[in-house]
Design a protein around this motif. Structure first.
Motif, short mmCIF file in Angstrom:
data_model
loop_
_atom_site.label_atom_id
_atom_site.label_comp_id
_atom_site.label_asym_id
_atom_site.label_seq_id
_atom_site.Cartn_x
_atom_site.Cartn_y
_atom_site.Cartn_z
N LEU A 258 36.52 46.19 40.83
CA LEU A 258 36.53 46.31 39.38
C LEU A 258 37.82 45.73 38.80
CD1 LEU A 258 35.12 49.94 38.98
CD2 LEU A 258 33.90 47.79 38.59
N GLN A 259 38.95 46.07 39.44
CA GLN A 259 40.24 45.57 38.97
C GLN A 259 40.33 44.05 39.12
OE1 GLN A 259 42.53 48.19 41.45
NE2 GLN A 259 42.98 49.58 39.76
N SER A 260 39.83 43.53 40.22
CA SER A 260 39.85 42.09 40.46
C SER A 260 39.00 41.35 39.43
CB SER A 260 39.34 41.79 41.87
OG SER A 260 39.20 40.43 42.07
N TRP A 261 37.81 41.87 39.15
CA TRP A 261 36.92 41.24 38.17
C TRP A 261 37.54 41.26 36.78
CZ3 TRP A 261 33.97 43.28 34.01
CH2 TRP A 261 33.04 42.39 33.47
N ALA A 262 38.15 42.38 36.42
CA ALA A 262 38.78 42.50 35.10
C ALA A 262 39.96 41.54 34.98
CB ALA A 262 39.23 43.94 34.86
N SER A 263 40.73 41.37 36.04
CA SER A 263 41.89 40.48 35.96
C SER A 263 41.47 39.01 35.90
CB SER A 263 42.85 40.71 37.13
OG SER A 263 42.24 40.33 38.35
N ARG A 264 40.32 38.66 36.46
CA ARG A 264 39.83 37.28 36.35
C ARG A 264 39.49 36.93 34.91
NH1 ARG A 264 36.68 38.47 41.10
NH2 ARG A 264 34.85 38.64 39.79
N GLY A 265 39.24 37.92 34.08
CA GLY A 265 38.90 37.67 32.68
C GLY A 265 40.12 37.63 31.77
N ALA A 266 41.32 37.76 32.35
CA ALA A 266 42.54 37.77 31.55
C ALA A 266 42.84 36.37 31.01
CB ALA A 266 43.72 38.26 32.39
N VAL A 267 43.07 36.27 29.71
CA VAL A 267 43.40 35.01 29.05
C VAL A 267 44.59 35.23 28.13
CG1 VAL A 267 41.06 34.06 29.15
CG2 VAL A 267 41.74 35.43 27.21
N THR A 268 45.23 34.14 27.74
CA THR A 268 46.39 34.26 26.85
C THR A 268 46.09 33.83 25.43
OG1 THR A 268 47.15 32.09 27.55
CG2 THR A 268 48.05 33.99 28.73
N SER A 269 45.00 33.05 25.23
CA SER A 269 44.62 32.66 23.88
C SER A 269 43.14 32.28 23.87
CB SER A 269 45.45 31.47 23.40
OG SER A 269 45.01 30.28 24.02
N THR A 270 42.58 32.13 22.68
CA THR A 270 41.16 31.77 22.58
C THR A 270 40.90 30.35 23.03
OG1 THR A 270 41.49 31.15 20.27
CG2 THR A 270 40.70 33.40 20.71
N SER A 271 41.94 29.53 23.09
CA SER A 271 41.76 28.15 23.54
C SER A 271 42.05 27.99 25.04
CB SER A 271 42.66 27.20 22.75
OG SER A 271 44.02 27.55 22.94
N ASP A 272 42.30 29.09 25.72
CA ASP A 272 42.58 29.06 27.16
C ASP A 272 41.34 28.55 27.90
OD1 ASP A 272 43.20 29.56 29.83
OD2 ASP A 272 44.11 31.51 29.40
N PRO A 273 41.46 27.47 28.69
CA PRO A 273 40.30 26.94 29.40
C PRO A 273 39.75 27.89 30.46
CG PRO A 273 42.28 25.81 30.13
CD PRO A 273 42.67 26.70 28.97
N ASN A 274 40.51 28.90 30.83
CA ASN A 274 40.05 29.88 31.80
C ASN A 274 39.47 31.11 31.12
OD1 ASN A 274 40.84 28.35 34.04
ND2 ASN A 274 42.94 29.03 33.78
N GLY A 275 39.03 30.95 29.88
CA GLY A 275 38.50 32.07 29.11
C GLY A 275 37.23 32.65 29.71
N ALA A 276 36.85 33.79 29.20
CA ALA A 276 35.70 34.52 29.74
C ALA A 276 34.41 33.71 29.68
CB ALA A 276 35.54 35.84 29.00
N LEU A 277 34.23 32.91 28.63
CA LEU A 277 32.99 32.15 28.53
C LEU A 277 32.89 31.08 29.60
CD1 LEU A 277 32.56 31.77 24.68
CD2 LEU A 277 31.38 33.32 26.22
N SER A 278 34.01 30.44 29.92
CA SER A 278 33.96 29.40 30.93
C SER A 278 33.86 29.99 32.33
CB SER A 278 35.18 28.49 30.82
OG SER A 278 36.35 29.22 31.09
N ALA A 279 34.24 31.26 32.50
CA ALA A 279 34.19 31.88 33.82
C ALA A 279 32.79 32.35 34.18
CB ALA A 279 35.15 33.06 33.88
N ALA A 280 31.92 32.51 33.18
CA ALA A 280 30.57 32.98 33.45
C ALA A 280 29.77 31.90 34.16
CB ALA A 280 29.88 33.37 32.14
N LYS A 281 28.96 32.33 35.10
CA LYS A 281 28.12 31.38 35.82
C LYS A 281 26.97 30.95 34.92
CE LYS A 281 28.94 33.58 40.27
NZ LYS A 281 28.32 34.31 41.36
N PRO A 282 26.69 29.65 34.83
CA PRO A 282 25.56 29.23 34.01
C PRO A 282 24.25 29.64 34.66
CG PRO A 282 26.52 27.36 35.15
CD PRO A 282 27.40 28.54 35.42
N ARG A 283 23.32 30.04 33.85
CA ARG A 283 22.01 30.42 34.36
C ARG A 283 21.17 29.17 34.52
NH1 ARG A 283 20.33 34.81 30.18
NH2 ARG A 283 18.31 34.07 30.79
N PRO A 284 20.44 29.06 35.62
CA PRO A 284 19.62 27.86 35.82
C PRO A 284 18.48 27.82 34.82
CG PRO A 284 19.20 29.47 37.54
CD PRO A 284 20.35 29.99 36.72
#
Length: 103
Positions: free
Chosen positions: A55-81
């Protein structure tokens, strides 16, 4: 002599406890399991459980510093086929013009 609980494996949380730990609803965690975008989980005796470290690892992967961060939560989600209607076993029909009935 009392047992040494420090030597026990990490505690697992059920979905409601894990959701509360993350500040989410249990339904949100269920959806993440369905889409494969949530924290790692295990099934023990038919029950879904989460390790605290997962749980802690998953939550930390979603950490971003701004809305323009390329590692944001939306880009981390796996695309659905994409799945076509025939692949899902659903019939396809040509579009019907307004006011006409299908034959």
């Amino acid at each position: 002599m009392k047992p040494d609980f420090a030597s026990l494996p990490p505690r697992f949380l059920r979905t409601p406890e894990a959701a509360q730990f993350l500040g989410l609803s249990g339904r949100t965690l269920e959806k993440h399991r369905t889409y494969g975008t949530g924290p790692a989980y295990r099934k023990l005796g038919g029950r879904v459980v989460y390790a605290l470290e997962d749980l802690q690892s998953w939550a930390s992967r979603g950490a971003v510093t701004s809305t323009s961060d390329p590692n944001g939560a939306l880009s981390a989600a796996k695309p659905r086929p994409a799945t076509s209607l025939p692949a899902m076993g659903l019939p396809t029909r040509p579009p019907v013009a307004t006011g006409q009935r299908p034959r």
